[in-house]
Design a protein around this motif. Structure first.
Motif, PDB file in Angstrom:
ATOM      1  N   MET A  27       0.825  -1.203   0.000  1.00  0.00           N
ATOM      2  CA  MET A  27       0.000   0.000   0.000  1.00  0.00           C
ATOM      3  C   MET A  27       0.861   1.255   0.000  1.00  0.00           C
ATOM      4  N   ALA A  30       2.074   1.691  -3.552  1.00  0.00           N
ATOM      5  CA  ALA A  30       0.983   2.177  -4.403  1.00  0.00           C
ATOM      6  C   ALA A  30       0.712   3.651  -4.147  1.00  0.00           C
ATOM      7  N   GLN A  31       0.705   4.053  -2.888  1.00  0.00           N
ATOM      8  CA  GLN A  31       0.450   5.452  -2.546  1.00  0.00           C
ATOM      9  C   GLN A  31       1.561   6.349  -3.080  1.00  0.00           C
ATOM     10  N   ASN A  33       3.272   6.004  -5.664  1.00  0.00           N
ATOM     11  CA  ASN A  33       3.221   6.083  -7.122  1.00  0.00           C
ATOM     12  C   ASN A  33       1.886   6.585  -7.657  1.00  0.00           C
ATOM     13  N   THR A  34       1.010   7.034  -6.779  1.00  0.00           N
ATOM     14  CA  THR A  34      -0.297   7.532  -7.208  1.00  0.00           C
ATOM     15  C   THR A  34      -0.174   8.984  -7.657  1.00  0.00           C
ATOM     16  N   SER A  72      -4.351   2.057 -11.912  1.00  0.00           N
ATOM     17  CA  SER A  72      -4.162   0.746 -11.302  1.00  0.00           C
ATOM     18  C   SER A  72      -5.182   0.581 -10.180  1.00  0.00           C
ATOM     19  N   ASN A  74      -4.749  -0.816  -7.563  1.00  0.00           N
ATOM     20  CA  ASN A  74      -4.014  -0.732  -6.296  1.00  0.00           C
ATOM     21  C   ASN A  74      -4.062   0.663  -5.690  1.00  0.00           C
ATOM     22  N   ARG A  75      -4.588   1.631  -6.403  1.00  0.00           N
ATOM     23  CA  ARG A  75      -4.688   3.010  -5.885  1.00  0.00           C
ATOM     24  C   ARG A  75      -5.824   3.163  -4.874  1.00  0.00           C
TER      25      ARG A  75
END
Length: 122
Positions: A27, A30-31, A33-34, A72, A74-75
């Motif tokens: 997580m 993902a955060q 790279n958001t 994604s 995953n965001r």
């Protein structure tokens, strides 16, 4: 085809602590790279739904036109985690996802906290 059934987990294969660590690491990645503009739009969408006082899930944010589908899936997790930790939303259980792309798998439902729901004592 039959599925292999084991009577209990094999020693050393289930480690909840390592699982939580891997989840937190994923997580965080993902955060990090958001895109900022998507994260800001998603946060505003979550706050708006929280203020409406309805139970909702990620698919509702898209259906309402409040935020676009992220690059994604995953965001979503980090976005809802941030809102939860900030006291904007709280878990309202699980339900089948409304998103066709995930074949109605289970997903968490959310609602605004008492501070965000209309008519609730803050």
């Amino acid at each position: 085809m039959q599925q292999l059934q084991l009577p209990e987990p094999i020693q050393g294969t289930v480690d909840p602590t390592r699982g939580e660590t891997a989840k937190a690491d994923g997580m965080a990645l993902a955060q990090a790279n958001t895109p900022i503009d998507w994260a800001d739009a998603c946060a505003a969408a979550i706050e708006l739904m929280a203020k409406r006082g309805v139970v909702f899930q990620a698919a509702d944010l898209i259906a309402e036109g409040l935020v676009d589908e992220p690059d994604s899936p995953n965001r979503w997790g980090p976005a809802f985690l941030r809102a939860s930790r900030a006291g904007v939303i709280e878990s309202a259980g699980v339900a089948q996802s409304k998103r066709a792309t995930v074949h109605r798998s289970l997903c968490r439902s959310w609602q605004g906290t008492a501070a965000y729901r209309p008519g609730a004592a803050a």
